[in-house]
Scaffold this motif. Structure first.
Motif, PDB file in Angstrom:
ATOM      1  N   UNK A   1     -84.386   9.249 -94.593  1.00 13.74           N
ATOM      2  CA  UNK A   1     -83.192   8.949 -93.809  1.00 13.74           C
ATOM      3  C   UNK A   1     -83.516   9.054 -92.325  1.00 13.74           C
ATOM      4  N   UNK A   2     -83.135   8.030 -91.596  1.00 15.46           N
ATOM      5  CA  UNK A   2     -83.471   7.953 -90.172  1.00 15.46           C
ATOM      6  C   UNK A   2     -82.244   8.197 -89.301  1.00 15.46           C
ATOM      7  N   UNK A   3     -82.481   8.860 -88.159  1.00 13.91           N
ATOM      8  CA  UNK A   3     -81.431   9.003 -87.154  1.00 13.91           C
ATOM      9  C   UNK A   3     -81.005   7.601 -86.703  1.00 13.91           C
ATOM     10  N   UNK A   4     -79.731   7.400 -86.531  1.00 18.18           N
ATOM     11  CA  UNK A   4     -79.115   6.133 -86.115  1.00 18.18           C
ATOM     12  C   UNK A   4     -78.919   5.142 -87.261  1.00 18.18           C
ATOM     13  N   UNK A   5     -79.353   5.521 -88.483  1.00 18.55           N
ATOM     14  CA  UNK A   5     -79.002   4.654 -89.611  1.00 18.55           C
ATOM     15  C   UNK A   5     -77.525   4.912 -89.931  1.00 18.55           C
ATOM     16  N   UNK A   6     -76.881   3.968 -90.581  1.00 24.74           N
ATOM     17  CA  UNK A   6     -75.486   4.203 -90.932  1.00 24.74           C
ATOM     18  C   UNK A   6     -75.132   3.501 -92.238  1.00 24.74           C
ATOM     19  N   UNK A   7     -74.016   3.874 -92.814  1.00 26.34           N
ATOM     20  CA  UNK A   7     -73.599   3.275 -94.070  1.00 26.34           C
ATOM     21  C   UNK A   7     -72.618   4.180 -94.791  1.00 26.34           C
ATOM     22  N   UNK A   8     -72.408   3.884 -96.076  1.00 27.89           N
ATOM     23  CA  UNK A   8     -71.475   4.683 -96.867  1.00 27.89           C
ATOM     24  C   UNK A   8     -72.219   5.840 -97.525  1.00 27.89           C
ATOM     25  N   UNK A   9     -71.625   7.032 -97.423  1.00 32.04           N
ATOM     26  CA  UNK A   9     -72.244   8.209 -98.042  1.00 32.04           C
ATOM     27  C   UNK A   9     -71.312   8.768 -99.112  1.00 32.04           C
ATOM     28  N   UNK A  10     -71.927   9.451-100.062  1.00 28.45           N
ATOM     29  CA  UNK A  10     -71.175  10.254-101.017  1.00 28.45           C
ATOM     30  C   UNK A  10     -71.824  11.624-100.999  1.00 28.45           C
ATOM     31  N   UNK A  11     -71.009  12.658-100.837  1.00 29.85           N
ATOM     32  CA  UNK A  11     -71.570  14.010-100.801  1.00 29.85           C
ATOM     33  C   UNK A  11     -70.646  14.978-101.523  1.00 29.85           C
ATOM     34  N   UNK A  12     -71.262  16.039-102.015  1.00 27.60           N
ATOM     35  CA  UNK A  12     -70.464  17.067-102.678  1.00 27.60           C
ATOM     36  C   UNK A  12     -70.409  18.272-101.766  1.00 27.60           C
ATOM     37  N   UNK A  13     -69.224  18.757-101.513  1.00 29.24           N
ATOM     38  CA  UNK A  13     -69.099  19.954-100.683  1.00 29.24           C
ATOM     39  C   UNK A  13     -68.315  21.006-101.452  1.00 29.24           C
ATOM     40  N   UNK A  14     -69.054  21.772-102.222  1.00 27.83           N
ATOM     41  CA  UNK A  14     -68.434  22.810-103.037  1.00 27.83           C
ATOM     42  C   UNK A  14     -67.718  23.825-102.153  1.00 27.83           C
ATOM     43  N   UNK A  15     -68.434  24.268-101.134  1.00 26.00           N
ATOM     44  CA  UNK A  15     -67.834  25.203-100.174  1.00 26.00           C
ATOM     45  C   UNK A  15     -68.213  24.717 -98.787  1.00 26.00           C
ATOM     46  N   UNK A  16     -67.242  24.659 -97.922  1.00 22.32           N
ATOM     47  CA  UNK A  16     -67.502  24.039 -96.624  1.00 22.32           C
ATOM     48  C   UNK A  16     -68.446  24.833 -95.728  1.00 22.32           C
ATOM     49  N   UNK A  17     -68.642  26.110 -96.046  1.00 22.35           N
ATOM     50  CA  UNK A  17     -69.575  26.901 -95.217  1.00 22.35           C
ATOM     51  C   UNK A  17     -71.018  26.547 -95.568  1.00 22.35           C
ATOM     52  N   UNK A  18     -71.208  26.143 -96.827  1.00 27.00           N
ATOM     53  CA  UNK A  18     -72.566  25.854 -97.290  1.00 27.00           C
ATOM     54  C   UNK A  18     -72.937  24.415 -97.004  1.00 27.00           C
ATOM     55  N   UNK A  19     -74.217  24.178 -97.136  1.00 25.60           N
ATOM     56  CA  UNK A  19     -74.737  22.832 -96.954  1.00 25.60           C
ATOM     57  C   UNK A  19     -74.198  21.924 -98.062  1.00 25.60           C
TER      58      UNK A  19
END
Ligand SMILES: [Zn+2]
Length: 250
Positions: free
Chosen positions: A50-68
């Protein structure tokens, strides 16, 4: 829980042989950091590292917002076709990216800023091969001021930030103070030891931003120097990319 969003990568660091920690500025979620497992493998779920300045649609799981968060999908599109051919445009884009990353907080969305950032990058990318240095500086300065405005740090540019006296071209001396958050007049400058002197032409342009496309490049460089000083004071350190964009004055 999985979250879908549209995002632009503002930071990417290696985490292991095969994985990266990436920071996205996402349209609806704000800034998020996520681990992209296996992103550096030749056949990854993210179309390569993954490169800085790339863009697009992401899907992510955030179990707890403090964690990664964990990135599960990203179809990255590169924005850097034109930028690769113009080093000053690329440096300006990376400088804006650094400032945006520093001045926004995790999970604090800024929809208007997101759209302005994408527009700024697309403009630079599309025009990178034809446009002059001064035109890139204009875009950078306008984005930097938009960034300050959108994060709640809009500087006072049409009047003395201290006594509120409107700026006029009669002012023979003009200053900018980061602690006053704006221009300061000759009567007030003494109260702000951090102030820097601003040329009358640069101050006039800051007070009348619609005229920015018509000012000379050395005036733009002077304005950019004021902004770099202001970002340095605001962040408590000099932004890393500043030296690649700033021209030594005098
Ligand atoms: Zn004043």
């Amino acid at each position: 829980m999985l979250t879908k969003d549209r995002a632009i990568c503002v930071r990417a660091v290696d985490y292991s042989e095969t994985s990266q920690i990436v920071t996205f500025f996402a349209r609806l979620s704000g800034k998020i950091s996520a681990i992209a497992k296996g992103s550096k493998r030749p056949k990854s779920a993210f179309d390569g590292p993954i490169e800085v300045l790339s863009f697009g649609d992401i899907v992510f799981s955030d179990a707890a917002k403090e964690k990664l968060a964990t990135l599960t999908e990203y179809q990255q599109r590169s924005l850097r076709g034109g930028l690769r051919k113009n080093l000053f445009a690329l440096d300006s884009a990376l400088f804006a990216t650094e400032l945006l990353n520093r001045l926004t907080h995790d999970y604090d969305p800024h929809l208007v800023l997101f759209d302005q950032f994408i527009q700024f990058l697309e403009d630079l990318d599309g025009e990178a091969t034809t446009v002059r240095r001064g035109d890139i500086l204009v875009r950078l300065i306008l984005f930097q001021l938009a960034l300050l405005r959108e994060v709640g740090l809009r500087p006072v540019l049409k009047a003395c930030a201290n006594c509120k006296r409107p700026f006029s071209s009669e002012w023979r001396e003009c200053y900018f103070s980061s602690s006053a958050n704006g221009l300061t007049c000759r009567d007030c400058e003494m109260s702000f030891p951090d102030r820097v002197r601003v040329g009358v032409r640069a101050a006039h342009c800051l007070a009348n931003l619609r005229q920015i496309a018509e000012v000379q490049e050395n005036t733009l460089d002077e304005i950019e120097a004021v902004l770099v000083y202001h970002f340095t004071e605001t962040l408590g350190h000099r932004p890393k990319m500043a030296k690649h964009v700033q021209k030594r004055l005098r």
